[in-house]
Each structure stands twice: as C-alpha cells, then as structure tokens.
Design a protein around this motif. Structure first.
Motif, PDB file in Angstrom:
ATOM      1  N   ILE A 339      -2.066 -24.739  -9.287  1.00  0.00           N
ATOM      2  CA  ILE A 339      -2.082 -24.591 -10.747  1.00  0.00           C
ATOM      3  C   ILE A 339      -3.446 -24.045 -11.161  1.00  0.00           C
ATOM      4  O   ILE A 339      -4.482 -24.555 -10.722  1.00  0.00           O
ATOM      5  CB  ILE A 339      -1.816 -25.942 -11.448  1.00  0.00           C
ATOM      6  CG1 ILE A 339      -0.462 -26.518 -11.005  1.00  0.00           C
ATOM      7  CG2 ILE A 339      -1.871 -25.785 -12.968  1.00  0.00           C
ATOM      8  CD1 ILE A 339      -0.255 -27.967 -11.405  1.00  0.00           C
ATOM      9  N   THR A 340      -3.463 -23.033 -12.012  1.00  0.00           N
ATOM     10  CA  THR A 340      -4.719 -22.448 -12.477  1.00  0.00           C
ATOM     11  C   THR A 340      -5.044 -22.975 -13.868  1.00  0.00           C
ATOM     12  O   THR A 340      -4.232 -22.882 -14.782  1.00  0.00           O
ATOM     13  CB  THR A 340      -4.634 -20.913 -12.525  1.00  0.00           C
ATOM     14  OG1 THR A 340      -4.394 -20.415 -11.206  1.00  0.00           O
ATOM     15  CG2 THR A 340      -5.935 -20.323 -13.049  1.00  0.00           C
ATOM     16  N   VAL A 341      -6.243 -23.529 -14.016  1.00  0.00           N
ATOM     17  CA  VAL A 341      -6.726 -24.025 -15.306  1.00  0.00           C
ATOM     18  C   VAL A 341      -7.702 -23.010 -15.886  1.00  0.00           C
ATOM     19  O   VAL A 341      -8.627 -22.568 -15.209  1.00  0.00           O
ATOM     20  CB  VAL A 341      -7.405 -25.403 -15.157  1.00  0.00           C
ATOM     21  CG1 VAL A 341      -8.026 -25.841 -16.478  1.00  0.00           C
ATOM     22  CG2 VAL A 341      -6.405 -26.444 -14.672  1.00  0.00           C
ATOM     23  N   HIS A 342      -7.497 -22.648 -17.148  1.00  0.00           N
ATOM     24  CA  HIS A 342      -8.387 -21.744 -17.876  1.00  0.00           C
ATOM     25  C   HIS A 342      -9.010 -22.536 -19.034  1.00  0.00           C
ATOM     26  O   HIS A 342      -8.283 -23.164 -19.814  1.00  0.00           O
ATOM     27  CB  HIS A 342      -7.612 -20.556 -18.454  1.00  0.00           C
ATOM     28  CG  HIS A 342      -6.783 -19.815 -17.450  1.00  0.00           C
ATOM     29  ND1 HIS A 342      -7.200 -18.643 -16.854  1.00  0.00           N
ATOM     30  CD2 HIS A 342      -5.546 -20.071 -16.935  1.00  0.00           C
ATOM     31  CE1 HIS A 342      -6.255 -18.208 -16.029  1.00  0.00           C
ATOM     32  NE2 HIS A 342      -5.241 -19.052 -16.062  1.00  0.00           N
ATOM     33  N   ILE A 343     -10.323 -22.497 -19.139  1.00  0.00           N
ATOM     34  CA  ILE A 343     -11.022 -23.275 -20.166  1.00  0.00           C
ATOM     35  C   ILE A 343     -11.780 -22.335 -21.091  1.00  0.00           C
ATOM     36  O   ILE A 343     -12.665 -21.601 -20.654  1.00  0.00           O
ATOM     37  CB  ILE A 343     -11.974 -24.298 -19.536  1.00  0.00           C
ATOM     38  CG1 ILE A 343     -11.176 -25.272 -18.645  1.00  0.00           C
ATOM     39  CG2 ILE A 343     -12.730 -25.072 -20.622  1.00  0.00           C
ATOM     40  CD1 ILE A 343     -12.020 -26.242 -17.864  1.00  0.00           C
TER      41      ILE A 343
END
Length: 532
Positions: A339-343
């Motif tokens: 899963i890729t998290v973008h902040i």
C-alpha cells in the motif's frame, strides 16, 4: 365424390408447383447475392497496417523521474543513538541504449523522500527505431576526508516500445507493485516514459492510427468520446476502451476507496487504479506558548485563605509538526503490505496550514475541528484524502459532518503525551516513533479498525491487558509504550485479530455503524463493553 377428389388433387399439385417456383427463385437470388458479396469483398481491400512510428515528428524518448524514496528508516529509528539524524545522500544514473547519463553531485538529494519532483529529460533516437532499453540506477554518495565514495543501491531496466507506448522488463503493466513504480531493496522509484508526440496526448502515432482509429493530429488527452467522464488518453493508458462507456464513478479495481474518476483527478500525484493508495492531508496547530508554571489566586487546600499558588500547565512550548521521520516510518510500514501512502504537508498544494492554538486541542464534541474540516479541507478532496490535524491535545478519528465518514483525525503532540507514549524515555528519536504509532493508530480507525472490529481496540477496561495480550497491534492501547509500529496479522494466538487481512481502505468513504458523538456510551450495543 370423384369430382371433389379431383379438385383437391389439383389444389395439391398447384401448391407443389408454386413451392417449387419459390424455392428455385430463392436459390437463384441467393446465388446472385453471394456472387455480389464475393465481388464486393474482392473489390474492398483489407485495411493496411501503417507501421510508421514517428512520421510527424523527430523521434525521441522522454523519461520522467517522478519520486524517489529511501527505505529502511524503521530499523534505523528503532536503534538507540543519534545515527537517525544522518539523512541519506543519493542520486540516479540513467542509461539509454548503453549511453550513460550521470547526475552531478550538486544535484544530490539529502533526504529520505524527494516528494513529487517530476524531473524529465529526453534522448534522441534513430528515426523509426522500434524499441529502446532504459536502465535506472540509484547511487548513494558518502563524503570522506579526502574523497567521496559511490555505491549502486538499486538498479532496474525496462524496454520501451515506440509502437505501443508501453514498457516491459523489471517493471511492466499491471505488475504487483504498480505500473511505473519499482519497489527495490533499498529504494522505491516512481517514473514514466513517453515519446515525442505531434498532438501531445501521450498516445503513440502507431496506436492512434492502427488501434484506436483516432486522429494523430488531435489532442485526445481532453476528449471523451464515450462520455464516461474520463478522457481517451487516461483510459488507453490504464487498459480501458475509450469508446465504451464505463461507470468510472463506481469502478475501484484496487479497492482503496478511490474510484477511477478520483484516480484520474490524482494522476499528477501518482495515483494508480490498480495499486492501493492512501492520501493524507495534514495541517498543524500553532506552537504552544512556553508557560509551564503559572500563578493562580485561589483558596488554599487546608486553610480557607485566598492566596497566590504556583500551578503546572500544559503550555510546554511544544511545536505541532508531523516529523519527516514519523511520516517515512508510516509510509514504509504500509509499503511492506503493498500500500502506498501519500502525505500532503504542503508538498501537494493542500496541507501545511497552521491553525490557531488551543491548549485543550480540538475536540469532536466542540465542533471546532469540524470548522476546519469544512473550511480548510477542500470539498473536492473529501473522499480522496483523510484529513489529519497535529494539535496540542486530542487523539481520535471521528466523522465531522452528516455523511458520518471516518475521515478526520486528530493527533496530540505535547510533552505529557510523549512521556506516556515512550514510557518516560523521552528523546527526539522516541518522540518521532511515538508520533508515527499514534498516527497509524488513528489511521487504522479510518480503515475499519473500530470497536466492533476487535474487542482489543481502544480497550482499557479492567483485566483487558491480560485478555488481549495476544492482540499485538498499535490499535491495542497496551502496546503503545512498547513502540509497536504495526497492525496484527492474527497469528499470535487466542484473542488475536487479523488487522492486515481485514483492512478496509475504503471504510473512510462509507457511513459507519459506529456513532461516537456527544454522550457516547461504550457499554451500549453494539459495543457492550464493561464501563470503566
């Protein structure tokens, strides 16, 4: 009687003659039709394939390095000491068909994550060249007293086809880690490849004239011939038929809560409809004033005399930021599970705002954070991003409007909070670990890990520590001070719960059955927990 029989026989004979005439006529019509069709087919030649690759422009290949992120930060942060303060220094080397282009040292990155840089460069190739091989290497540089050393940390190569506009190799369409995303041992890299294109829509000439039948002189990046809300160029890139209507407001092939229409809106920020993404917008409360002790005029405890008294306060001068190391620890843990998290703390144009300071933090019941949710969190982002506020107090994930979506999160950042979270071992390093755990905990609520998911979630009732000791998850309060940055996989024995196996990334987009509003009672159905 004989007369009647002769009439009947005559009728039968006439019927047979008429039927014979009809059959014969139909046969000759069929022969004539077949002859005409054959002649038509012979006279209509098959459409010839136009095998030209770049007849309208000079041919070149373009490589975009969109983002690079260094891995391994969790292991470094968990080690005592100050080694975590040293940020990696890295860069990239690109090789086009054997020709090497090396970035100079002055362009080195000194960070864990480049964010969304979208650096693009190109190389001219031979006209009508069908394929080109591109290799990307990530190197780390380290300075010594007399010299600088270089080390290749990750390397991968792809073969780009100028006819089809796609590449294969160490990364390919619909592979496990996402098209245009290489998840290496030490780094992960997001990239894209294009070629010179007369109409600028990113669809190769060969595909336009031989497959789609579109005009190579007309930009298809904004055209939507099937009227399904998404243009031809995006649909072609991700394997949809641009001439067949699809319900992109409903389709969500990776089950991350972002429907295709939202994936399209987030294309600049590397959204992939076949690889799950989590987008977070984060704002901050202004820095707390430093007034740890105040003088209050009040009655004494033993003598009813009004007098001045020194009292401790929560005004510890603490800054409310989302530390880079905490962000990277969160991103890395989800990366381990695909899963890729973008902040967005300002790097994507939405987050990074500073909100007025309040000593008690922003409670859900007061409606104050709902004010910022409505006014500082853009409407078009709701349903795509979760909204996070790093404040002085608080610590929850609750809905903020009548939709009842669990998409708003408050995370505390004050001295007392970090003392409790670190077991009184409070250092800059342990504070960053504690913050990552707190954010991951509240983020878990937005992924369906609420009171009805598992009895060990947020459970501090009498005896709960022993009952839920096998639930080794940051959703379990009893593991907060043990620096456990993880959800459980359900493999630890009795009363454990499988968080990772049941994670629901789309939960934040649906009305929840849980209602934690004013007067919330944990002892009432469906929770039925002991009070106290």
């Amino acid at each position: 009687m004989p007369r009647k029989n002769s009439i009947t026989g005559l009728k039968i004979m006439l019927t047979i003659i008429i039927a014979a005439i009809l059959i014969t006529t139909s046969y000759y019509i069929y022969l004539d039709f077949n002859k005409t069709q054959k002649k038509h087919i012979e006279e209509t030649p098959e459409k010839e394939i136009d095998d030209r690759i770049s007849p309208l422009t000079s041919q070149a290949v373009f490589l975009e390095i969109s983002r690079i992120r260094k891995k391994g930060i969790i292991d470094i942060m968990m080690k005592p000491g100050i080694s975590w303060r040293k940020k990696p220094t890295f860069n990239y080397i690109v090789i086009f068909d054997g020709y090497e282009w090396k970035m100079p040292p002055e362009t080195d990155f000194h960070t864990w994550d480049t964010d969304y840089i979208h650096r693009e460069f190109f190389r001219k190739v031979k006209e009508e060249q069908q394929q080109t091989t591109i290799e990307i290497r990530i190197i780390e540089r380290e300075k010594h007293l007399s010299h600088t050393t270089e080390k290749i940390m990750d390397s991968f190569s792809v073969v780009y086809d100028f006819r089809y506009g796609r590449w294969t190799g160490d990364d390919s369409f619909n592979d496990t880690d996402g098209y245009g995303h290489y998840n290496g041992s030490h780094y992960e890299i997001w990239f894209d490849i294009h070629q010179t294109d007369y109409d600028g829509d990113g669809i190769p000439y060969w595909i336009e004239v031989n497959v789609l039948g579109t005009n190579p002189h007309v930009d298809d990046s904004k055209l939507d011939p099937d009227n399904d809300g998404i243009p031809t160029a995006w649909e072609w890139k991700w394997g949809y038929d641009p001439f067949t209507w699809n319900n992109h407001t409903y389709l969500d092939p990776d089950n991350d809560g972002l429907q295709n229409i939202e994936e399209y809106a987030m294309a600049k920020w590397l959204a992939n409809p076949y690889h799950p993404d989590i987008y977070i917008e984060v704002d901050f409360m202004e820095k707390a004033p430093f007034k740890p002790i105040q003088i209050k005029i009040e009655k004494g405890r033993f003598l009813p005399i009004i007098r001045p008294r020194l009292v401790k306060t929560r005004l510890d001068g603490h800054s409310h930021v989302f530390w880079e190391e905490s962000q990277q620890m969160l991103i890395e843990k989800f990366n381990e599970h695909g899963i890729t998290v973008h902040i967005d703390d300002g790097c994507m144009g939405g987050g990074g705002e500073f909100l007025p300071f309040m000593e008690s933090g922003y409670s859900q019941e007061s409606g104050i954070i709902g004010q910022y949710y409505k006014n500082n969190f853009a409407d078009w982002r709701k349903g795509i991003f979760r909204y996070v506020v790093i404040g002085h107090g608080g610590g929850w994930c609750h809905p903020q409007d009548f939709h009842h979506y669990y998409d708003c999160i408050s995370v505390p950042s004050n001295h007392m909070f970090y003392i409790k979270q670190t077991g009184f071992s409070i250092t800059p390093r342990t504070q960053r670990i504690a913050q990552a755990i707190a954010v991951m905990h509240e983020l878990g609520h937005s992924c369906g890990f609420n009171l009805t998911h598992c009895g060990g979630v947020d459970n501090m009732t009498k005896g709960s520590k022993e009952v839920w000791k096998n639930y080794k998850s940051c959703m379990n309060y009893h593991y907060f001070s043990k620096r456990l940055l993880d959800y459980s996989d359900g493999s630890h024995g009795e009363n454990d719960c499988d968080d990772w196996g049941t994670i629901d990334l789309a939960y934040f987009q649906r009305p929840s059955i849980e209602m934690e509003g004013i007067g919330f009672d944990v002892g009432a159905p469906p929770y039925n927990r002991p009070r106290g």
